[in-house]
Enzyme design. Sequence first.
Site, PDB file in Angstrom:
ATOM      1  N   ASP A 114       0.861  -1.179   0.000  1.00  0.00           N
ATOM      2  CA  ASP A 114       0.000   0.000   0.000  1.00  0.00           C
ATOM      3  C   ASP A 114       0.902   1.234   0.000  1.00  0.00           C
ATOM      4  O   ASP A 114       1.630   1.484   0.969  1.00  0.00           O
ATOM      5  CB  ASP A 114      -0.911  -0.003   1.234  1.00  0.00           C
ATOM      6  CG  ASP A 114      -2.278   0.580   0.930  1.00  0.00           C
ATOM      7  OD1 ASP A 114      -2.332   1.559   0.166  1.00  0.00           O
ATOM      8  OD2 ASP A 114      -3.281   0.061   1.449  1.00  0.00           O
ATOM      9  N   ASP A 216      -2.709   4.751  -2.580  1.00  0.00           N
ATOM     10  CA  ASP A 216      -3.778   5.345  -1.791  1.00  0.00           C
ATOM     11  C   ASP A 216      -4.107   6.757  -2.288  1.00  0.00           C
ATOM     12  O   ASP A 216      -3.204   7.573  -2.509  1.00  0.00           O
ATOM     13  CB  ASP A 216      -3.319   5.391  -0.329  1.00  0.00           C
ATOM     14  CG  ASP A 216      -4.416   5.827   0.618  1.00  0.00           C
ATOM     15  OD1 ASP A 216      -5.395   5.077   0.779  1.00  0.00           O
ATOM     16  OD2 ASP A 216      -4.284   6.918   1.208  1.00  0.00           O
ATOM     17  N   GLU A 258      -5.988   4.262  -6.292  1.00  0.00           N
ATOM     18  CA  GLU A 258      -7.290   4.583  -5.711  1.00  0.00           C
ATOM     19  C   GLU A 258      -7.665   5.994  -6.163  1.00  0.00           C
ATOM     20  O   GLU A 258      -6.962   6.961  -5.863  1.00  0.00           O
ATOM     21  CB  GLU A 258      -7.227   4.528  -4.190  1.00  0.00           C
ATOM     22  CG  GLU A 258      -8.573   4.838  -3.530  1.00  0.00           C
ATOM     23  CD  GLU A 258      -8.474   5.035  -2.025  1.00  0.00           C
ATOM     24  OE1 GLU A 258      -9.482   4.800  -1.336  1.00  0.00           O
ATOM     25  OE2 GLU A 258      -7.393   5.440  -1.539  1.00  0.00           O
ATOM     26  N   HIS A 332     -11.260  -2.252   2.799  1.00  0.00           N
ATOM     27  CA  HIS A 332     -11.168  -1.883   4.214  1.00  0.00           C
ATOM     28  C   HIS A 332     -11.945  -0.622   4.558  1.00  0.00           C
ATOM     29  O   HIS A 332     -12.119  -0.317   5.741  1.00  0.00           O
ATOM     30  CB  HIS A 332      -9.700  -1.695   4.602  1.00  0.00           C
ATOM     31  CG  HIS A 332      -9.053  -0.533   3.898  1.00  0.00           C
ATOM     32  ND1 HIS A 332      -8.814  -0.530   2.541  1.00  0.00           N
ATOM     33  CD2 HIS A 332      -8.613   0.654   4.357  1.00  0.00           C
ATOM     34  CE1 HIS A 332      -8.256   0.618   2.203  1.00  0.00           C
ATOM     35  NE2 HIS A 332      -8.114   1.356   3.278  1.00  0.00           N
ATOM     36  N   ASP A 333     -12.389   0.123   3.554  1.00  0.00           N
ATOM     37  CA  ASP A 333     -13.151   1.352   3.775  1.00  0.00           C
ATOM     38  C   ASP A 333     -14.644   1.185   3.523  1.00  0.00           C
ATOM     39  O   ASP A 333     -15.416   2.128   3.759  1.00  0.00           O
ATOM     40  CB  ASP A 333     -12.644   2.462   2.847  1.00  0.00           C
ATOM     41  CG  ASP A 333     -11.298   3.016   3.266  1.00  0.00           C
ATOM     42  OD1 ASP A 333     -10.967   2.931   4.465  1.00  0.00           O
ATOM     43  OD2 ASP A 333     -10.574   3.536   2.388  1.00  0.00           O
TER      44      ASP A 333
END
Length: 557
Positions: A114, A216, A258, A332-333
Site C-alpha cells: 500500500d 492510496d 485509488e 477496508h473502507d
Amino acid sequence: MAINKGPDALPTDLVHRDCAWWQSAVGYQIYPASFADSNGDGIGDIPGIIGKLDYLADLGIGFIWLSPVYASPMVDNGYDISDYRAINPIFGTMEDMDRLIAEARARNIGIVMDLVVNYTSDQHPWFRAAQADRQSPYRDYYIWRDQPPAKGTPADIEASFGGPAWTQDSECGDWYFHLFAPQQLDLNWTNPALRAAIHAMMNWWLEKGVAGFRMDVIDLIGKQPEQGIVADGPELHRYLREMHEATLTGRDAVTVGEAWSATTQNAPLYSAPERREVSMVFQFGHVTQFWDEKLGKWKPKPIDWPKLKATFATWQAALHGQGWNSLFWGNHDLPRAVSRYGDEGDHRVASAKALATILHLMEGTPYIYQGEEIGMTNAGFTHIDQYRDVETLNFHRIQLAQGVEESAFLAGARANSRDNARTPMQWSAKEHAGFTQGEPWISVNANYLSLNVEQDRADPNGVFNHYRRLIALRQEHAVIRLGDFRLLLPDHPALVAYQRSLGDDTLLVIANMSGDAVKLPVSDIPVVQRPDLLTGTQVSTQAGVELDPYAAFAIWL
C-alpha cells in the site's frame, strides 16, 4: 532485483500470452490488524499472514494487496506513516516482511504494498524537521500558510474526516494542510525533491521483491489548495508518468491507483498502455451513487439494480481496449459486500455466491477483501463505543452537533462505517473466531460460531469453493479475461444478465439479485439448455423458467 513476473519466472498457470500476468490474476486484500494474530496480543501481524499463505494459495489468488504495515502512530490504523522503510513493531519486523515476500513468492503469490504518499504522519522525520526549522529543506515537503484561509475562499476546504483542512501547528505557529486527520499532513508534490524521495523509497521496496503498489488516494497528489483544487489537479498525470519512468520502467509490476474522482472519461488517462501511468484504478461510481446527497454514506440509499448494472456496463465499455478495469465490491473502507448488495440473513450464502459470479466474470482484475470469500457480514455494532475508526468517531461528533439523532447516525454506521470491514477474520468457531488467543483490538462479529473459514471451506457448495471455481475459470478461458461485454435485460429490477464474447466463445451470465423467485422474461437471450460452468447443473434460458432467490449461473452459448 524486483520480482520478475514475466513468462520466464512464473508457472504457466499464471501466465497467458494474451495478457499481462495481473490481467489474469485475482487480488486479495489483507487488512493486517484483523487478519491473523500469531502472538496473542489481539492484533493481526505479518507472521500471522505467513501462517495463512497455504489457505490463500488454495483459494487461487495471484497477489496480496497488503494494507500498511509501516511504522505508524496508528491514528488512522496505519495509513499515517512515520517511516516508509520500517515495519510497525505491532505487525512484526523487517525480517518478517522479507520472509512474507519470499514465502508468498514461493506459492506464486506477489505482495503488493500500500503506497500512501498523499500524506505522512506528523511523526515522520520529514515533518519533524519541517516543524523545527522554517529554513529546513523538508519545510517544502508540506503545504503551509501563515494564517488560515478566509471563509468562503477557494482554500477554505473541509477535510474528508470532518472539520477544516488547515490546522495550526503548535510548534511553529504556521498552518499546515491536511485532507484527512490533522495528524496526516499532505505532501507537496510540486517539490521535485519530495517526488525524488518517494521514487527512491518505491525502488527500495521493488528491489526487495514486491510485485507492485496499490496507490492510496493517488488522484489527490496534484492538489492545488489555494485554488480550491483537491482531486485531478493539472499536474497529476505528469507526476504519475514521472513516477512510472523513475520506478516501474523495465519491471513487470502491477499498480492500482485509488481514485474516488475517476470517471469513464478520465480513467483511460491513468491506465491506457501508451500513457504508462498505472495498470488500473479503483473507481467508486458503483459505491457513491447510492450515498445521500447531503449526509453521504451515513445515510445510504437502497441499491437500485438497473442503475448499478448501467454503471458496470458503462465502465466495461469505457475501458475495453482503452485501459483496464478493477473489479471489487468491498475493501477496508467499505461495508461487507453481502450486507450492502446481498442478503446477510437467510440467503447469505446464495447472495455471496451470486455477487461473486457477477463480479468475477466481467473484464478486469477482481479483488477479494478478506472474509468476502466466506460471505462475512457487517459488524452489527449497536453503540458508538464499539467503533474504533477515526472517521466514524469524528462524524458521530460532528453530525450529533448538527442535530442528527444518535439512532439515525448509528443506523448509517451499521450500514457503512469502515469498521464493518475491520472486524477480525473468522477462522473457526473457537474463542475470538480463532483470530487471536488474546483480546482482539476490535470485537469479533457475533455470528462467527456459524460463519467461519473452517465450516465454509469444508462445504463443497460453500462460498469459498465457489470463489475457487471462479478464479480457476478466469485462468482457463480467454473470453473471461479479454472478451467484450454486452449488458442484457438492463431495466429488469432483479435480474443481472450479460454476455462475454471473444472469437467463437460466448459466455452468458445471469443472476437473480432478489430474495424472491423470479421468472426469466421473454427476451433476445438465445433459448438453450446447458450445464452451469460453476455447478455442473443443467440450466435453461427458456422464458418462464424460475430462478430461486439469488440463484446465478454461467453457461456457454
